[in-house]
Design a protein around this motif. Structure first.
Motif, PDB file in Angstrom:
ATOM      1  N   VAL A  33     100.082  73.837 -22.558  1.00 27.32           N
ATOM      2  CA  VAL A  33     100.403  72.446 -22.334  1.00 27.32           C
ATOM      3  C   VAL A  33     100.101  71.433 -23.459  1.00 27.32           C
ATOM      4  O   VAL A  33      99.164  71.838 -24.258  1.00 27.32           O
ATOM      5  CB  VAL A  33      99.639  71.805 -21.141  1.00 27.32           C
ATOM      6  CG1 VAL A  33     100.055  72.667 -19.624  1.00 27.32           C
ATOM      7  CG2 VAL A  33      98.050  72.287 -21.057  1.00 27.32           C
ATOM      8  N   GLN A  76      97.649  71.960 -15.340  1.00 27.79           N
ATOM      9  CA  GLN A  76      97.442  70.511 -15.720  1.00 27.79           C
ATOM     10  C   GLN A  76      96.755  70.077 -16.846  1.00 27.79           C
ATOM     11  O   GLN A  76      95.768  70.386 -16.981  1.00 27.79           O
ATOM     12  CB  GLN A  76      97.179  69.805 -14.276  1.00 27.79           C
ATOM     13  CG  GLN A  76      97.409  68.033 -14.645  1.00 27.79           C
ATOM     14  CD  GLN A  76      97.114  67.576 -13.658  1.00 27.79           C
ATOM     15  OE1 GLN A  76      96.928  67.847 -12.233  1.00 27.79           O
ATOM     16  NE2 GLN A  76      97.698  66.172 -13.526  1.00 27.79           N
ATOM     17  N   LYS A  78     102.588  72.113 -15.566  1.00 25.08           N
ATOM     18  CA  LYS A  78     103.507  73.246 -15.704  1.00 25.08           C
ATOM     19  C   LYS A  78     103.243  74.368 -14.623  1.00 25.08           C
ATOM     20  O   LYS A  78     101.883  74.565 -14.091  1.00 25.08           O
ATOM     21  CB  LYS A  78     103.295  74.010 -16.991  1.00 25.08           C
ATOM     22  CG  LYS A  78     104.007  73.454 -17.974  1.00 25.08           C
ATOM     23  CD  LYS A  78     104.153  74.163 -19.444  1.00 25.08           C
ATOM     24  CE  LYS A  78     104.938  73.694 -20.428  1.00 25.08           C
ATOM     25  NZ  LYS A  78     105.152  74.463 -21.607  1.00 25.08           N
ATOM     26  N   GLU A 131     100.558  66.497 -18.606  1.00 19.53           N
ATOM     27  CA  GLU A 131     101.518  67.204 -18.174  1.00 19.53           C
ATOM     28  C   GLU A 131     101.178  68.480 -17.230  1.00 19.53           C
ATOM     29  O   GLU A 131      99.891  68.783 -16.953  1.00 19.53           O
ATOM     30  CB  GLU A 131     101.799  68.237 -19.399  1.00 19.53           C
ATOM     31  CG  GLU A 131     103.133  69.211 -19.462  1.00 19.53           C
ATOM     32  CD  GLU A 131     103.407  69.947 -20.870  1.00 19.53           C
ATOM     33  OE1 GLU A 131     102.731  69.662 -21.857  1.00 19.53           O
ATOM     34  OE2 GLU A 131     104.277  70.929 -20.739  1.00 19.53           O
ATOM     35  N   THR A 175     101.541  67.609 -23.430  1.00 19.30           N
ATOM     36  CA  THR A 175     101.327  66.387 -23.407  1.00 19.30           C
ATOM     37  C   THR A 175     100.409  65.945 -22.408  1.00 19.30           C
ATOM     38  O   THR A 175     100.231  66.555 -21.446  1.00 19.30           O
ATOM     39  CB  THR A 175     102.810  65.982 -22.989  1.00 19.30           C
ATOM     40  OG1 THR A 175     103.671  66.535 -24.017  1.00 19.30           O
ATOM     41  CG2 THR A 175     102.823  64.281 -22.861  1.00 19.30           C
TER      42      THR A 175
END
Lengths: 112, 112
Positions: free
Chosen positions: A49, A64, A56, A54, A51
């Protein structure tokens, strides 16, 4: 020295239960990775990850990255015995060599 | 597939012995790493190398040295093994500029 604390350290649950693993630091990372290590094997990358904020998803696993890029969480829905293993978060510390700072690890056992 | 091979899965040595742990990767990766893994402490970086004959200390280099004479091979040396070096040792490799690391299956070393 950058540190990554994971909680809980150990988790034993029944098949079908949900769980969340936390990875926390006081340092900011450019990105964060999650690895899973099965018995007798080396860690294998699950996700990266990048950002802040973010999210996923990888099948039943949701990752997260915190808004401030200092923490991360892994949520597993309806855990299966095949999810058993050691889960490690790793922060990318930056610099030319992109060294990883590994968390303390969460050992998950999913009982059938 | 990237393959990182550690020469021994299990080793038993005596205190004071000189110990060599060998690691070979077949993907032409520039970066190679040696970690030590202990329960509750995650992975701690011992040494890493970003090129042949180049090495840098990690977080816990005391009592260890390394050698990288060829790009594909990275050796960890315990000059005089001690009982507190009993641990799981993991080797990893990565491409320069990339953060994903590929791990070997580990060498479990017992120093008696």
């Amino acid at each position: 020295t950058q540190l990554l604390e994971q909680s809980p350290q150990f988790l034993s649950i029944q098949e079908g239960e949900n769980l969340t693993v936390y990875c926390n630091s006081s340092s900011v990372f450019s990105s964060l990775q999650w690895y899973r290590q099965e018995p007798g094997e080396g860690p294998v990358l699950l996700v990266t990850v990048v950002t802040g904020g973010e999210v996923k998803k990888l099948k039943r696993l949701t990752f997260q990255f915190g808004d401030a890029r200092k923490d991360s969480s892994l949520h597993i829905t309806a855990a299966q015995p095949g999810d058993t293993g050691l889960y490690l978060c790793a922060g990318v510390g930056g610099g030319a060599t992109n060294k990883l700072i590994f968390g303390t690890g969460t050992l998950l056992a999913v009982q059938p | 597939d990237v393959k990182v091979t550690q020469s021994s899965r299990y080793l038993v040595k005596r205190t004071g012995e000189k110990v060599f742990l060998e690691c070979v990767q077949d993907m032409d990766h520039e970066n190679m790493f040696w970690y030590r893994q202990d329960p509750g402490l995650g992975l701690r970086l011992i040494y890493f190398s970003y090129d042949v004959k180049m090495k840098e200390k990690g977080d816990i280099p005391e009592g260890y040295s390394v050698s990288r004479e060829k790009k594909e091979r990275f050796s960890l040396i315990l000059e005089s093994a001690s009982t507190n070096q009993t641990s799981m040792y993991l080797c990893a490799s990565s491409l320069v500029g990339r953060t994903i690391q590929y791990f070997g299956a580990g060498t479990r070393l017992s120093v008696l």
